[in-house]
Design a protein around this motif. Structure first.
Motif, mmCIF file in Angstrom:
data_model
loop_
_atom_site.group_PDB
_atom_site.id
_atom_site.type_symbol
_atom_site.label_atom_id
_atom_site.label_comp_id
_atom_site.label_asym_id
_atom_site.label_seq_id
_atom_site.Cartn_x
_atom_site.Cartn_y
_atom_site.Cartn_z
ATOM 1 N N LEU A 163 1.046 -1.239 -0.035
ATOM 2 C CA LEU A 163 0.087 0.012 -0.025
ATOM 3 C C LEU A 163 0.902 1.330 -0.011
ATOM 4 O O LEU A 163 2.023 1.127 0.601
ATOM 5 N N ASP A 164 0.413 2.251 -0.495
ATOM 6 C CA ASP A 164 0.948 3.702 -0.607
ATOM 7 C C ASP A 164 1.228 4.203 0.855
ATOM 8 O O ASP A 164 0.809 3.526 1.758
ATOM 9 N N GLU A 165 1.924 5.174 0.945
ATOM 10 C CA GLU A 165 2.198 5.846 2.463
ATOM 11 C C GLU A 165 0.844 6.450 3.003
ATOM 12 O O GLU A 165 0.858 6.549 4.277
ATOM 13 N N ARG A 198 -3.350 3.324 0.862
ATOM 14 C CA ARG A 198 -4.346 3.293 -0.242
ATOM 15 C C ARG A 198 -3.421 2.085 -1.085
ATOM 16 O O ARG A 198 -2.505 2.116 -1.098
ATOM 17 N N ASP A 234 -1.980 0.772 -4.447
ATOM 18 C CA ASP A 234 -1.171 1.470 -5.135
ATOM 19 C C ASP A 234 -1.230 0.980 -6.761
ATOM 20 O O ASP A 234 -0.807 0.104 -7.183
ATOM 21 N N ALA A 239 1.475 1.079 -9.175
ATOM 22 C CA ALA A 239 2.630 -0.013 -9.135
ATOM 23 C C ALA A 239 1.715 -1.558 -9.653
ATOM 24 O O ALA A 239 2.580 -2.160 -10.121
#
Length: 367
Positions: A134-136, A139, A141, A144
């Protein structure tokens, strides 16, 4: 853990089974740990089940679940041949993993923090898993997941809204996944979509590689009845039916078929129940924030929250001491300080908040 038996097939000893949330035997606990609906099913469901008990139980149920599939199809603007039903969405997912993702050793893409049964199915069927962090902001990504890869993946699985974070993707990003992987199935698990997410079902007609999975356990208050469904173009549904009929021709009994159809037919009760849960979710979010919690924006029937000055495991244990169950995940490490809290009735949420107030005032809860 039991000892390995010489009678086991070799793969059995390698399996790491899914661990469901606790179903306590102790009475009078406020149970906010397994994302069940706090409200009972529609009265029409109970009437339909009672009527179904009066005749025909000596006979096998309809193996095609024809009436139920027709009912669900009408609700979603589909044809019955585009609908598959199974014994809970977990069984539907299991059949989908078997049918679509055993692709010569290619890895299946899914998030590193998501429904943990996906990894279990990979282990059961020998499918390599390639997780995407997951992103920072916690959520999914999508960038990716759509990035070019040297190896064609076995497929893509996303929970939307995601579990246990509760955050969802807009349909534009679901379409990005579908367009980036046109030769593989993109499975969108929408267990919680009715509580504020954007459903991908309207995209079924345009994307032959889309399979959408739903459950009646959450928004339709039927966790105890075990009914799930999948939606897709006919070749995907045909594959699921081939797997189902090679495993269990009668996955849904007469009572489940009758009750599930009635749940779809009572649209007013469904709408009111969902609205009540969403209202309680918003109220609980504000109350948790007032207590100092960081709460991720949720489109599900739960919230995912952490307290910056309290250890999540200790909070969960202390809440149990106050008669309230919530879910704590020790792994992966990046979510170890979060609690997943199912949305209860306003009264249940009030009990939770009062218990948290007491716990947070106690130095025993300090990390």
């Amino acid at each position: 853990m039991s000892e390995v038996s010489p009678f086991w097939s070799p793969v059995v000893g390698t399996l790491t089974p899914y661990v469901p949330g606790e179903q306590p035997k102790q009475a009078k606990l406020v149970k906010l740990n397994t994302n069940e609906n706090p409200y009972p099913p529609s009265p029409q469901v109970l009437e339909a089940i009672q009527a179904a008990t009066l005749t025909g139980l000596q006979l096998y149920p309809d193996p095609e679940s024809t009436t139920l599939r027709q009912t669900i199809a009408r609700h979603h603007g589909l044809q019955a041949e585009q609908v598959f039903v199974g014994n809970g969405s977990d069984e539907v997912l299991a059949h989908a993993f078997f049918a679509f993702f055993q692709q010569g050793g290619a890895p299946l893409l899914f998030a590193d923090v998501t429904y943990s049964f996906y990894r279990v199915y990979c282990g059961l069927y020998g499918i390599p898993a390639q997780t995407v962090p997951l992103d920072e902001d916690m959520r999914l990504d999508v960038a990716a997941m759509v990035a070019p890869r040297a190896e064609l993946p076995a497929g893509v699985v996303v929970a939307n809204p995601n579990a246990p974070t509760g955050m969802g993707l807009p349909l534009e990003q679901i379409e990005q996944l579908l367009q980036a992987h046109p030769n593989r199935v993109v499975l969108v698990d929408e267990a919680y979509v009715d509580f504020g997410g954007a459903s991908a079902v309207p995209l079924v007609a345009r994307y032959p590689n889309l399979l959408v999975v739903h459950t009646l356990s959450k928004s339709r208050s039927l966790a105890g009845l075990r009914v799930g469904a999948a939606f897709g173009q006919r070749p995907l549904i045909d594959a699921l039916e081939r797997v189902k009929n090679s495993f269990n021709s009668y996955p849904l009994d007469r009572l489940a078929q009758a009750g599930a159809a009635a749940a779809y037919n009572d649209t007013a009760y469904f709408a009111q129940t969902v609205a009540d849960v969403v209202d309680a979710r918003e109220g609980l979010t504000l109350a948790l924030e007032d207590l100092g919690f960081v709460v991720l924006p949720s489109q599900a029937n739960f919230v995912f929250a952490r307290h910056p000055r309290r250890d999540a495991a200790e909070l969960a244990a202390a809440l149990r001491g106050h008669g309230v169950l919530v879910r704590h995940f020790q792994k992966p490490e990046r979510i170890a300080q979060f609690l997943r809290i199912s949305i209860g009735t306003p009264q249940q949420c009030g009990v939770l908040v009062a218990a948290l107030e007491a716990v947070l005032q106690s130095p025993a809860a300090a990390a």
